[in-house]
Design an enzyme around this catalytic site. Sequence first.
Site, PDB file in Angstrom:
ATOM      1  N   GLY A  45     -40.984  37.485  -7.706  1.00 20.35           N
ATOM      2  CA  GLY A  45     -42.241  36.736  -7.604  1.00 20.35           C
ATOM      3  C   GLY A  45     -42.152  35.286  -8.041  1.00 20.35           C
ATOM      4  CB  SER A  46     -39.392  32.822  -8.475  1.00 23.64           C
ATOM      5  OG  SER A  46     -38.830  32.724  -7.201  1.00 23.64           O
ATOM      6  CG  ASN A  47     -40.944  31.611  -3.293  1.00 27.42           C
ATOM      7  OD1 ASN A  47     -40.954  30.430  -3.003  1.00 27.42           O
ATOM      8  ND2 ASN A  47     -39.848  32.356  -3.223  1.00 27.42           N
ATOM      9  CG  LEU A  83     -38.446  43.335   0.580  1.00 23.92           C
ATOM     10  CD1 LEU A  83     -37.443  44.128  -0.237  1.00 23.92           C
ATOM     11  CD2 LEU A  83     -37.728  42.244   1.357  1.00 23.92           C
ATOM     12  CB  ILE A 115     -47.831  42.367   8.268  1.00 22.56           C
ATOM     13  CG1 ILE A 115     -47.223  41.570   7.101  1.00 22.56           C
ATOM     14  CG2 ILE A 115     -49.352  42.335   8.202  1.00 22.56           C
ATOM     15  CD1 ILE A 115     -47.585  42.075   5.717  1.00 22.56           C
ATOM     16  CG  ASN A 133     -42.246  35.717   5.654  1.00 22.25           C
ATOM     17  OD1 ASN A 133     -42.276  35.946   4.445  1.00 22.25           O
ATOM     18  ND2 ASN A 133     -41.189  36.013   6.396  1.00 22.25           N
ATOM     19  CG  HIS A 184     -36.157  34.183   6.889  1.00 25.61           C
ATOM     20  ND1 HIS A 184     -36.094  35.529   6.617  1.00 25.61           N
ATOM     21  CD2 HIS A 184     -34.927  33.836   7.358  1.00 25.61           C
ATOM     22  CE1 HIS A 184     -34.893  35.981   6.909  1.00 25.61           C
ATOM     23  NE2 HIS A 184     -34.162  34.979   7.353  1.00 25.61           N
ATOM     24  CG  ASP A 231     -37.530  37.474   9.175  1.00 25.43           C
ATOM     25  OD1 ASP A 231     -38.451  37.319   8.360  1.00 25.43           O
ATOM     26  OD2 ASP A 231     -36.502  38.133   8.932  1.00 25.43           O
ATOM     27  CD  GLU A 277     -37.289  30.750  -0.725  1.00 22.69           C
ATOM     28  OE1 GLU A 277     -36.978  31.377   0.284  1.00 22.69           O
ATOM     29  OE2 GLU A 277     -37.345  31.274  -1.855  1.00 22.69           O
TER      30      GLU A 277
END
Length: 285
Positions: A107-109, A180, A183, A197, A199, A240, A269
């Site tokens: 969850g760093s983003n 991961l 959807i 998203n 990538h 993707d 990111e």
Amino acid sequence: MFQKLKKRWGVNNLNLVLIICTFAIGGSLCGKAGAKFLELTNLDKGILWWLAYILSVTILWPLFVLAISIPLGQFVFFKNYLKKVWERISGRHKATIQVAIFASGAGSNAQKIIDYFKMKTSVKIALIVCNNPAAGVIEIAKCEGIPYIIINNQQFFNGDHYLQLLKEHKISFIVLAGFLWKIPVSIINSFPNKIVNIHPALLPKFGGKGMYGNHVHQAIIDKKETESGITIHYVDEWYDHGKSICQITCPVEIDETAESLAKKIHLLEHQYYPKTIAALLKKLK
Ligand code: GRF
């Protein structure tokens, strides 16, 4: 109390101290300036004097606080803070866009996105959706006081249980940050061009099922690519695959490892995802 303020304003210890100093110095200087100004008016210290004092202090306070914030390096914080106060009192407060972050990992983003929008009145990170109870992002949600749900495979891919939940939380934009699972079409159709998203490679290369984390970086190194980067894109029903919004590149060095490349990509990111989301949300309004 200080912990609460740090969390609410998204600042570290040093910034918190400097912010408090700015409030204190700005406030007392403005009080003194207000009293000095009233000396020029020859008003007696009665009710009229106090009314004039309150009025002048109210007008001077933002100017003093902003001026003090510059040498203390807190100008951006106070600019946003005063904007927020002004929007509240003037009734110009725009409807808040409620955003859900879907994540499966550390969850760093997610953390960077939460921090970025903390001082913005127009956007609220209102929900964290996660498929893994052990994921780091759950701790982040708890720590930030953001509601979270741990989704269940059966309910996620069948029926519209979670669609209803997103509606209950008034979510109007979805950000995938290391999520991961695919959807489901029902969610994609309900949020047209409102799911994005990130990538960790330059799509359409090195994307698709199984292309996540170090698998992507290792594949790039194995193929002797000289360049990698990030792709921020809309989400459609294929992995993707949705329309690209932006790509940022970085070089892949000869002695690059999956780990060193992952570090570089994470930095990109963290730098670009929050502000790209902000730009997209601005267009929504
Ligand atoms: C990121 O590298 C992102 O590109 C990918 O998953 C990773 C998530 O990392 N989709 P984190 O959980 O945000 O640290």
